[in-house]
Motif scaffolding. Structure first.
Motif, PDB file in Angstrom:
ATOM      1  N   SER A 103     -40.109 -42.537 -50.331  1.00 47.57           N
ATOM      2  CA  SER A 103     -39.350 -43.883 -50.434  1.00 47.57           C
ATOM      3  C   SER A 103     -38.740 -43.960 -51.838  1.00 47.57           C
ATOM      4  O   SER A 103     -37.691 -44.009 -52.030  1.00 47.57           O
ATOM      5  CB  SER A 103     -39.950 -45.175 -49.958  1.00 47.57           C
ATOM      6  OG  SER A 103     -40.170 -45.001 -48.591  1.00 47.57           O
TER       7      SER A 103
ATOM      8  N   GLU B 108     -45.239 -44.080 -61.349  1.00 52.27           N
ATOM      9  CA  GLU B 108     -46.158 -43.624 -59.898  1.00 52.27           C
ATOM     10  C   GLU B 108     -47.642 -43.530 -60.476  1.00 52.27           C
ATOM     11  O   GLU B 108     -47.923 -43.097 -61.475  1.00 52.27           O
ATOM     12  CB  GLU B 108     -45.540 -42.335 -59.803  1.00 52.27           C
ATOM     13  CG  GLU B 108     -46.412 -41.435 -58.671  1.00 52.27           C
ATOM     14  CD  GLU B 108     -46.842 -42.106 -57.460  1.00 52.27           C
ATOM     15  OE1 GLU B 108     -46.092 -42.689 -56.786  1.00 52.27           O
ATOM     16  OE2 GLU B 108     -48.085 -42.344 -57.365  1.00 52.27           O
TER      17      GLU B 108
ATOM     18  N   LEU C  83     -39.880 -42.587 -40.767  1.00 50.28           N
ATOM     19  CA  LEU C  83     -40.238 -43.484 -41.777  1.00 50.28           C
ATOM     20  C   LEU C  83     -39.544 -42.654 -43.092  1.00 50.28           C
ATOM     21  O   LEU C  83     -39.195 -43.395 -44.196  1.00 50.28           O
ATOM     22  CB  LEU C  83     -41.350 -44.073 -41.796  1.00 50.28           C
ATOM     23  CG  LEU C  83     -41.652 -45.182 -43.282  1.00 50.28           C
ATOM     24  CD1 LEU C  83     -40.488 -46.269 -43.163  1.00 50.28           C
ATOM     25  CD2 LEU C  83     -43.181 -45.678 -43.208  1.00 50.28           C
TER      26      LEU C  83
END
Ligand SMILES: Cc1cc2nc3c(=O)[nH]c(=O)nc-3n(C[C@H](O)[C@H](O)[C@H](O)COP(=O)(O)OP(=O)(O)OC[C@H]3O[C@@H](n4cnc5c(N)ncnc54)[C@H](O)[C@@H]3O)c2cc1C
Length: 466
Positions: A17, A36, A366
């Motif tokens: 994402s 991250e 997803l």
């Protein structure tokens, strides 16, 4: 418009994402930093991810077929099988980040520890290195498959109880050979792990404990991947559901034919699980079924039907909490039941500069969901899309919630359920509606860029290169 006149954005997470959102921001010259926690991209698909957050196990293959998970402007390799292994997906995301030059824009091994919206509406973001920076908008891409939901059973257990999140293979984190194992839950992880451990050379005995029967779908129907079988777009939703239910009945037949408990609902009234392998292992008699666990009694487990079993290992494949550890505002924390209603599965109506991406149980995929959502985010941040009123957003949320309540039974599993294709069509329509609203206000920016004035540190391009 140049990057200095557009809002500055913080992206939390560089899983699938986060990287697709980052690419979209880059495409539109929107300044951003992406944080991250790990040392690489990939999130869930990074096996033994040093961030400790990946639920990936050694044998995991994605249940979504390759053409359904493919990112729009980055084709998957031709030589991939229909259902690639996690290592192939991990490489794909790494290649994507390299191809689009994203690594220079990601601050690796940097965890967002706090995100607070100040009185001006700017986001004050603090990271584990002690630094704080301000942003005009926040994109939360932190994933929702990392905070295990473990049932609180009464009693004491002498054996080992672990969540599927900790499972790597039949020998790690513990050697399951010769053990009596109970796998709790029949989601996709539960089916995979039970199939793997039920081989005679692994567990001595394998039970699956479940509160209710579920429909286990095949991954192929008549030689085609199940997720490529569709119904015409113009079918009304109720008819489309009936047709899909019929296709599933027709392909798989009754669950009790394989020895599974009979579901108390129709197909697709629960988030589906798919595994021919599981049906086969159950049909071979290597998997036995039990109802829910009632209590732990030392070396034994008591089930709700009063039966008991001597058990060495319980693996809870019981899902995940939706968690945002960096928020302290109670308004931004989901309740115990995972209920977190959002406009278009993305926005809290009262927060005009906060987006949650990838926060859905999207069927059948997803992986590329946030890639679609980020189209609306980029249009909004550049003034080409305007939100409807807060009341209209609440009304839209209520309408989606009642449609979901009609289709799915009440469960923390189903609070963020959505179908990918109708969702993408809906976002397209919403973008067109929002473009008209934006035109009516002369395409002015809904979020004015002011965060850069708050920081001594200028918009970052510095990052840890991989
Ligand atoms: C066993 C299993 C099987 C699955 N199978 C499928 C499937 O078949 N099809 C499908 O489409 N999806 C599947 N999924 C869902 C999977 O989560 C998505 O495919 C995808 O990984 C979601 O991407 P994401 O970026 O939203 O989340 P993640 O992959 O979880 O990535 C989130 C990233 O955010 C980072 N992060 C989190 N918190 C912070 C912080 N505070 N600061 C900085 N960084 C942070 C993490 O390090 C991580 O890199 C499966 C999931 C699991 C667990």
């Amino acid at each position: 418009m140049t990057s200095t006149t557009l809002p500055r954005v913080c992206v939390i997470g560089a899983g699938p994402s986060g990287i697709t959102a980052a690419k979209r921001l880059l495409d539109h010259d929107i300044p951003f930093d992406c944080y991250e926690a790990s040392d690489d991209v990939g999130g869930t698909w990074y096996f033994k991810n040093p961030n400790g957050m990946s639920a990936c196990y050694q044998s995991l293959h994605i249940d979504t077929s390759k053409k359904r998970l493919e990112l729009e402007d980055y084709p998957v390799p031709d030589e991939w099988p229909d259902f690639p292994h996690h290592s192939q997906l991990f490489q794909y995301f790494r290649d994507y980040a390299d191809h689009f030059g994203l690594r220079d824009r990601i601050l690796f091994e940097t965890t967002v520890t706090s995100a607070v919206r100040d009185a001006d509406g700017c986001w004050e973001v603090t990271t584990n290195d002690g630094k704080t920076r301000h942003y005009d908008a926040l994109l939360v891409c932190n994933g929702h498959h990392w905070d295990p939901r473990v049932p609180d059973y009464p009693g004491e257990f002498d054996g080992t109880l672990l969540h599927s999140h900790a499972y790597n293979d039949p020998f790690d984190p513990i050697d399951m050979r010769g053990k009596n194992v109970v796998v709790v839950g029949m989601g996709n992880s539960g089916l995979d792990i039970a199939s793997e451990l039920s081989q005679r050379y692994v567990a001595a005995r394998l039970h699956v404990s479940t509160r209710r029967g579920i429909w286990v779908l095949p991954k192929y129907i008549k030689g085609r991947t199940t997720d490529s079988v569709s119904v015409p777009r113009w079918f009304p939703p109720a008819l489309a559901l009936k047709v899909k239910q019929f296709i599933i009945w027709d392909a798989g037949g009754r669950m009790r034919n394989y020895g599974l408990p009979e579901p108390d609902h129709r197909p697709l009234e629960a988030h589906p699980s798919a595994s021919e392998e599981f049906l086969h292992r159950a049909g071979c008699g290597d998997i036995a079924f039990k109802p829910a666990i009632a209590a732990l009694e030392g070396p034994r487990v008591r089930f709700t039907d009063g039966s008991t079993e001597e058990v060495d290992v319980i693996i809870c494949a019981t899902g995940y909490h939706i968690s945002f550890p960096f928020f302290s505002d109670p308004d931004l924390l989901p309740g115990n039941n995972n209920r977190f209603p959002l406009f278009k599965y993305m926005m809290k109506p009262e927060y005009d500069n906060l987006f949650f991406l990838g926060l859905a149980q999207s069927l059948p995929t997803l992986v590329n969901f946030a890639e679609q959502q980020s189209k609306l985010v980029a249009a909004y941040l550049t003034g080409r899309y305007r939100l409807p009123s807060i009341e209209q957003m609440h009304a839209a949320i209520r309408s989606v919630e009642s449609a979901m309540a009609r289709q799915f039974y009440d469960s923390p599993r189903h609070t963020i359920e959505v179908e990918f294709d109708p969702y993408v069509r809906d976002i397209r329509r919403e973008l067109a509606r929002g473009a008209k609203r934006a035109a009516a206000v002369g395409y002015s920016l809904p979020i004015s860029p002011r965060a850069h004035q708050r920081d001594e540190v200028k918009p970052s391009t510095a990052a840890t290169r991989k």
